[in-house]
Design a protein around this motif. Structure first.
Motif, short mmCIF file in Angstrom:
data_model
loop_
_atom_site.label_atom_id
_atom_site.label_comp_id
_atom_site.label_asym_id
_atom_site.label_seq_id
_atom_site.Cartn_x
_atom_site.Cartn_y
_atom_site.Cartn_z
N GLY A 47 0.76 -1.25 0.00
CA GLY A 47 0.00 0.00 0.00
C GLY A 47 0.78 1.29 0.00
O GLY A 47 0.25 2.33 0.43
N PRO A 48 2.03 1.33 -0.50
CA PRO A 48 2.77 2.59 -0.52
C PRO A 48 2.22 3.54 -1.58
O PRO A 48 1.55 3.10 -2.53
N SER A 49 2.51 4.81 -1.42
CA SER A 49 2.11 5.76 -2.47
C SER A 49 3.05 5.67 -3.67
O SER A 49 2.66 5.96 -4.80
N ARG A 50 4.29 5.26 -3.41
CA ARG A 50 5.29 5.13 -4.46
C ARG A 50 6.35 4.14 -4.01
O ARG A 50 6.74 4.12 -2.84
N CYS A 51 6.81 3.28 -4.92
CA CYS A 51 7.80 2.26 -4.60
C CYS A 51 8.82 2.25 -5.74
O CYS A 51 8.48 1.94 -6.88
N LEU A 52 10.06 2.58 -5.42
CA LEU A 52 11.06 2.81 -6.46
C LEU A 52 12.27 1.92 -6.25
O LEU A 52 12.91 1.94 -5.19
N ALA A 53 12.61 1.12 -7.28
CA ALA A 53 13.84 0.34 -7.28
C ALA A 53 14.93 1.17 -7.95
O ALA A 53 14.71 1.74 -9.01
N THR A 54 16.11 1.23 -7.32
CA THR A 54 17.18 2.05 -7.88
C THR A 54 18.48 1.25 -7.97
O THR A 54 18.76 0.37 -7.18
N ASP A 55 19.26 1.61 -8.99
CA ASP A 55 20.62 1.08 -9.13
C ASP A 55 21.40 2.11 -9.95
O ASP A 55 20.85 3.13 -10.36
N TYR A 56 22.70 1.82 -10.16
CA TYR A 56 23.57 2.89 -10.65
C TYR A 56 23.76 2.95 -12.15
O TYR A 56 24.44 3.87 -12.65
N SER A 73 0.53 -6.36 -11.56
CA SER A 73 -0.58 -6.15 -12.49
C SER A 73 -1.51 -5.07 -11.97
O SER A 73 -1.44 -4.66 -10.80
N GLY A 74 -2.39 -4.60 -12.83
CA GLY A 74 -3.39 -3.61 -12.45
C GLY A 74 -2.78 -2.31 -11.96
O GLY A 74 -1.79 -1.82 -12.50
N GLN A 75 -3.37 -1.77 -10.90
CA GLN A 75 -2.92 -0.48 -10.38
C GLN A 75 -1.53 -0.52 -9.79
O GLN A 75 -0.85 0.50 -9.70
N LEU A 76 -1.07 -1.70 -9.38
CA LEU A 76 0.24 -1.81 -8.77
C LEU A 76 1.35 -1.42 -9.74
O LEU A 76 2.42 -0.98 -9.33
N THR A 77 1.12 -1.58 -11.04
CA THR A 77 2.15 -1.22 -12.02
C THR A 77 2.41 0.29 -12.04
O THR A 77 3.48 0.73 -12.45
N SER A 78 1.44 1.07 -11.58
CA SER A 78 1.63 2.52 -11.53
C SER A 78 2.29 2.96 -10.22
O SER A 78 2.75 4.11 -10.11
N VAL A 79 2.36 2.05 -9.25
CA VAL A 79 2.98 2.36 -7.96
C VAL A 79 4.48 2.13 -8.00
O VAL A 79 5.27 2.92 -7.45
N ALA A 80 4.91 1.05 -8.66
CA ALA A 80 6.32 0.65 -8.67
C ALA A 80 7.01 1.06 -9.97
O ALA A 80 6.42 1.01 -11.04
N ALA A 81 8.27 1.46 -9.84
CA ALA A 81 9.06 1.86 -11.00
C ALA A 81 10.54 1.67 -10.67
O ALA A 81 10.89 1.28 -9.55
#
Length: 245
Positions: A47-56, A73-81
């Motif tokens: 349930g986060p507002s935004r979830c971001l994976a980072t690397d260099y 899938s669904g709305q979760l694809t707009s939460v994670a990037a």
């Protein structure tokens, strides 16, 4: 897949089962996610507002983006990037608060390989974490730099709380059953996992120090330092190669 990422992902999956609201409405960032970004993928379901994976590098985060879309899938694809983030830019470049916002939750696993990386990651976390935020991370007992990371984060004003890992999670990692693929056996899946055993990892939550807060820093630092010293003592030299016994 590195064992520390599976330990962290297993812990986050347990939070999902308990309908935990710890991440709800918050911003979450994984540091040094690699291409799998399993902790990011599971965090997106909390349930986060935004979830971001980072690397260099862009090459890594481009593959990560594809894996995130396949897993969610669904709305979760707009939460994670996924996005490129150089820890040096956070520490030296003043990007936090401008191009990179402060984060409520920071995640990392198997992200430290050298003393320099340990101190750099600690400084990066200090710059990124917002007020009242928390850090969930997994360190390996045999990784150079882990003890320095713990010490530096303490010097920067953080307290540590060791979190017990569910034995069911470590058992599933050890026998490969934490992964699933219709065409591969558990033994073949176990061969994909790097850095075993899972018992060689420690899961920790860090927060900024407050008055009389309990702190496991010394205990964790002692264990990391002792384990690495013992491993180094077991190194034997043979024809110019280092062999870990």
């Amino acid at each position: 897949l590195w064992v520390g990422g599976l330990v962290l992902a297993g812990h986050l999956a347990d939070l999902c089962k308990r309908s935990n609201d710890e991440f709800r409405g918050k911003t979450v960032m994984e540091l040094g996610s690699g291409i799998s970004a399993l902790p990011t993928i599971i965090s997106a379901q909390l349930g986060p507002s935004r979830c971001l994976a980072t690397d260099y590098t862009k090459e890594i985060v481009d593959i990560t983006a594809v894996n995130i879309k396949k897993a969610l899938s669904g709305q979760l694809t707009s939460v994670a990037a996924s996005e490129v983030l150089d820890w040096n830019d956070v520490v030296n470049g003043g990007v936090v608060g401008t191009t990179v916002p402060h984060q409520d939750v920071l995640l990392f696993a198997d992200a430290v390989y050298t003393v320099e990386m340990g101190t750099l990651l600690a400084s990066c976390i200090d710059g990124l974490l917002g007020p009242g935020g928390q850090v969930l991370g997994v360190l390996s007992y045999r990784r150079v730099g882990s003890a320095e990371f713990v010490r530096t984060l303490s010097q920067l004003g953080f307290v540590a709380q060791e979190i017990a890992v569910d034995p069911a999670v470590t058992d599933a990692i050890e026998d490969g059953s934490i992964l699933w693929h219709e065409a591969l056996s558990k033994q073949e899946l176990k061969g994909i996992i790097e850095g075993l055993p899972a018992a060689g990892c420690v899961l920790v939550c860090w927060r900024r120090r407050w008055f009389d807060a309990p702190d496991d820093t010394v205990k964790i630092w002692d264990r990391l330092s002792t384990a690495l010293a013992e491993a180094e003592n077991n190194i034997s030299l043979s024809e110019g190669f280092e062999i870990w016994e």
